[in-house]
Design a protein around this motif. Structure first.
Motif, PDB file in Angstrom:
ATOM      1  N   UNK A 123      10.224  -1.695   6.065  1.00  0.00           N
ATOM      2  CA  UNK A 123      10.974  -0.609   5.427  1.00  0.00           C
ATOM      3  C   UNK A 123       9.992   0.454   4.932  1.00  0.00           C
ATOM      4  N   UNK A 124      10.066   1.648   5.518  1.00  0.00           N
ATOM      5  CA  UNK A 124       9.188   2.757   5.115  1.00  0.00           C
ATOM      6  C   UNK A 124       9.864   3.575   4.036  1.00  0.00           C
ATOM      7  N   UNK A 125       9.036   4.194   3.188  1.00  0.00           N
ATOM      8  CA  UNK A 125       9.610   5.035   2.137  1.00  0.00           C
ATOM      9  C   UNK A 125       8.783   6.294   1.918  1.00  0.00           C
ATOM     10  N   UNK A 126       9.433   7.286   1.341  1.00  0.00           N
ATOM     11  CA  UNK A 126       8.780   8.524   0.912  1.00  0.00           C
ATOM     12  C   UNK A 126       9.431   8.945  -0.394  1.00  0.00           C
ATOM     13  N   UNK A 127       8.618   9.090  -1.446  1.00  0.00           N
ATOM     14  CA  UNK A 127       9.146   9.563  -2.724  1.00  0.00           C
ATOM     15  C   UNK A 127       8.441  10.855  -3.105  1.00  0.00           C
ATOM     16  N   UNK A 128       9.230  11.857  -3.492  1.00  0.00           N
ATOM     17  CA  UNK A 128       8.675  13.142  -3.919  1.00  0.00           C
ATOM     18  C   UNK A 128       9.441  13.641  -5.142  1.00  0.00           C
ATOM     19  N   UNK A 129       8.782  14.499  -5.899  1.00  0.00           N
ATOM     20  CA  UNK A 129       9.447  15.124  -7.025  1.00  0.00           C
ATOM     21  C   UNK A 129      10.329  16.265  -6.540  1.00  0.00           C
ATOM     22  N   UNK A 130      11.504  16.360  -7.121  1.00  0.00           N
ATOM     23  CA  UNK A 130      12.387  17.467  -6.759  1.00  0.00           C
ATOM     24  C   UNK A 130      12.662  18.359  -7.965  1.00  0.00           C
ATOM     25  N   UNK A 157       7.442   0.561  -4.328  1.00  0.00           N
ATOM     26  CA  UNK A 157       7.414  -0.539  -3.364  1.00  0.00           C
ATOM     27  C   UNK A 157       8.166  -1.761  -3.885  1.00  0.00           C
ATOM     28  N   UNK A 158       8.219  -1.937  -5.207  1.00  0.00           N
ATOM     29  CA  UNK A 158       9.016  -3.024  -5.780  1.00  0.00           C
ATOM     30  C   UNK A 158      10.489  -2.801  -5.458  1.00  0.00           C
ATOM     31  N   UNK A 159      10.937  -1.552  -5.574  1.00  0.00           N
ATOM     32  CA  UNK A 159      12.322  -1.228  -5.245  1.00  0.00           C
ATOM     33  C   UNK A 159      12.601  -1.485  -3.772  1.00  0.00           C
ATOM     34  N   UNK A 160      11.683  -1.046  -2.896  1.00  0.00           N
ATOM     35  CA  UNK A 160      11.844  -1.264  -1.455  1.00  0.00           C
ATOM     36  C   UNK A 160      11.863  -2.760  -1.147  1.00  0.00           C
ATOM     37  N   UNK A 161      10.973  -3.509  -1.808  1.00  0.00           N
ATOM     38  CA  UNK A 161      10.895  -4.968  -1.618  1.00  0.00           C
ATOM     39  C   UNK A 161      12.234  -5.621  -1.934  1.00  0.00           C
ATOM     40  N   UNK A 200       0.842  -1.197   0.000  1.00  0.00           N
ATOM     41  CA  UNK A 200       0.000   0.000   0.000  1.00  0.00           C
ATOM     42  C   UNK A 200       0.871   1.237   0.000  1.00  0.00           C
ATOM     43  N   UNK A 201       0.436   2.240  -0.718  1.00  0.00           N
ATOM     44  CA  UNK A 201       1.201   3.471  -0.831  1.00  0.00           C
ATOM     45  C   UNK A 201       0.229   4.642  -0.875  1.00  0.00           C
ATOM     46  N   UNK A 202       0.454   5.620  -0.010  1.00  0.00           N
ATOM     47  CA  UNK A 202      -0.409   6.807   0.038  1.00  0.00           C
ATOM     48  C   UNK A 202       0.098   7.853  -0.949  1.00  0.00           C
ATOM     49  N   UNK A 203      -0.794   8.369  -1.766  1.00  0.00           N
ATOM     50  CA  UNK A 203      -0.408   9.434  -2.690  1.00  0.00           C
ATOM     51  C   UNK A 203      -0.238  10.755  -1.947  1.00  0.00           C
ATOM     52  N   UNK A 204       0.732  11.539  -2.387  1.00  0.00           N
ATOM     53  CA  UNK A 204       0.904  12.906  -1.894  1.00  0.00           C
ATOM     54  C   UNK A 204       0.492  13.832  -3.026  1.00  0.00           C
ATOM     55  N   UNK A 205      -0.478  14.704  -2.755  1.00  0.00           N
ATOM     56  CA  UNK A 205      -1.048  15.567  -3.795  1.00  0.00           C
ATOM     57  C   UNK A 205      -0.782  17.037  -3.498  1.00  0.00           C
ATOM     58  N   UNK A 206      -0.736  17.834  -4.557  1.00  0.00           N
ATOM     59  CA  UNK A 206      -0.611  19.278  -4.391  1.00  0.00           C
ATOM     60  C   UNK A 206      -1.866  19.803  -3.711  1.00  0.00           C
ATOM     61  N   UNK A 264       3.944  12.677  -5.314  1.00  0.00           N
ATOM     62  CA  UNK A 264       4.757  11.661  -4.666  1.00  0.00           C
ATOM     63  C   UNK A 264       3.937  10.638  -3.915  1.00  0.00           C
ATOM     64  N   UNK A 265       4.617   9.815  -3.118  1.00  0.00           N
ATOM     65  CA  UNK A 265       3.932   8.786  -2.355  1.00  0.00           C
ATOM     66  C   UNK A 265       4.754   8.367  -1.152  1.00  0.00           C
ATOM     67  N   UNK A 266       4.063   7.759  -0.153  1.00  0.00           N
ATOM     68  CA  UNK A 266       4.766   7.273   1.026  1.00  0.00           C
ATOM     69  C   UNK A 266       4.050   6.044   1.566  1.00  0.00           C
ATOM     70  N   UNK A 267       4.774   5.300   2.400  1.00  0.00           N
ATOM     71  CA  UNK A 267       4.239   4.018   2.864  1.00  0.00           C
ATOM     72  C   UNK A 267       4.094   3.950   4.373  1.00  0.00           C
ATOM     73  N   UNK A 268       3.986   5.091   5.052  1.00  0.00           N
ATOM     74  CA  UNK A 268       3.894   5.032   6.509  1.00  0.00           C
ATOM     75  C   UNK A 268       2.999   6.146   7.039  1.00  0.00           C
ATOM     76  N   UNK A 269       2.410   5.867   8.211  1.00  0.00           N
ATOM     77  CA  UNK A 269       1.724   6.903   8.965  1.00  0.00           C
ATOM     78  C   UNK A 269       0.318   7.237   8.543  1.00  0.00           C
TER      79      UNK A 269
END
Length: 200
Positions: free
Chosen positions: A109-116, A92-96, A3-9, A17-22
């Motif tokens: 393993x928690x992750x957070x991905x955002x555009x920079x 999540x495939x990369x984290x896996x 599961x991955x939560x989307x991060x929206x403007x 972006x997206x994250x997998x925790x909290x």
């Protein structure tokens, strides 16, 4: 199943972006998985094998909502199914894979991905990575082939990032991850935000 939560403007609801925790309790994640299971099983009956993304909205319930999560009380709305490798299941495939090479449970393993935004004063991928390492010194470190994940350590992997002169930096992004490192991950994100390097 991941599961991955989307991060929206905030203003446009555009994906950044997206994250997998909290965001959900274990009980809610199990319940949501069970609600999604029939969709995945039906897709399998239709001959779809491989990665499958199910876009879902969770919101405060309204009268008539029938799919409610047990802990949060949020209503579940299904949007669409994507039978392909997309941004979230790619993360999540990369984290896996990172977790499995060390014999770890990927769910730890928690992750957070955002555009920079493009790293300043960079002309190629190598200089962009070096600049990221400089900006994140003492906060997060780039993942090396032989690095072992230790609790509390924050690692990062840049995606795309070929320098500020690149015609389009649409897919430039950075992924932070770690074990018991949620606070450190958020600190790294906040640090880049203060430097005005995160797409908003």
């Amino acid at each position: 199943m991941e599961m991955c939560e989307q991060i929206l403007k905030p203003k446009t609801a555009g994906f950044i972006g997206g994250k997998s925790f909290g965001f959900l309790s274990t009980a809610d994640m199990i319940a949501l998985s069970e609600l999604q299971r029939p969709i995945a099983e039906e897709a399998h009956k239709e001959g779809i094998n491989g990665f499958l993304g199910i876009d879902t909205i969770l919101r405060e319930p309204l009268e008539g909502d029938r799919l409610i999560l047990p802990d949060s009380g949020l209503a579940v709305l299904f949007i669409e199914m994507n039978p392909r490798l997309n941004g979230h299941n790619q993360e999540r495939c990369a984290v896996y894979r990172i977790a499995k090479r060390q014999g770890l449970d990927p769910n730890t393993v928690a992750h957070l991905r955002v555009g920079n935004k493009p790293m300043p004063d960079t002309t190629d991928a190598s200089s962009a990575r070096a600049k990221m390492k400089e900006f994140l010194s003492g906060i997060a470190k780039p993942l090396q082939v032989d690095d072992a994940l230790k609790p509390g350590d924050v690692f990062f992997i840049p995606a795309e990032n070929h320098g500020e002169k690149r015609p389009s930096a649409l897919y430039d992004g950075i992924m932070f991850f770690g074990i018991d490192a949620e606070r450190g991950i958020l600190n790294a994100y906040k640090h880049l935000t203060k430097l005005k390097l995160i797409k908003r």
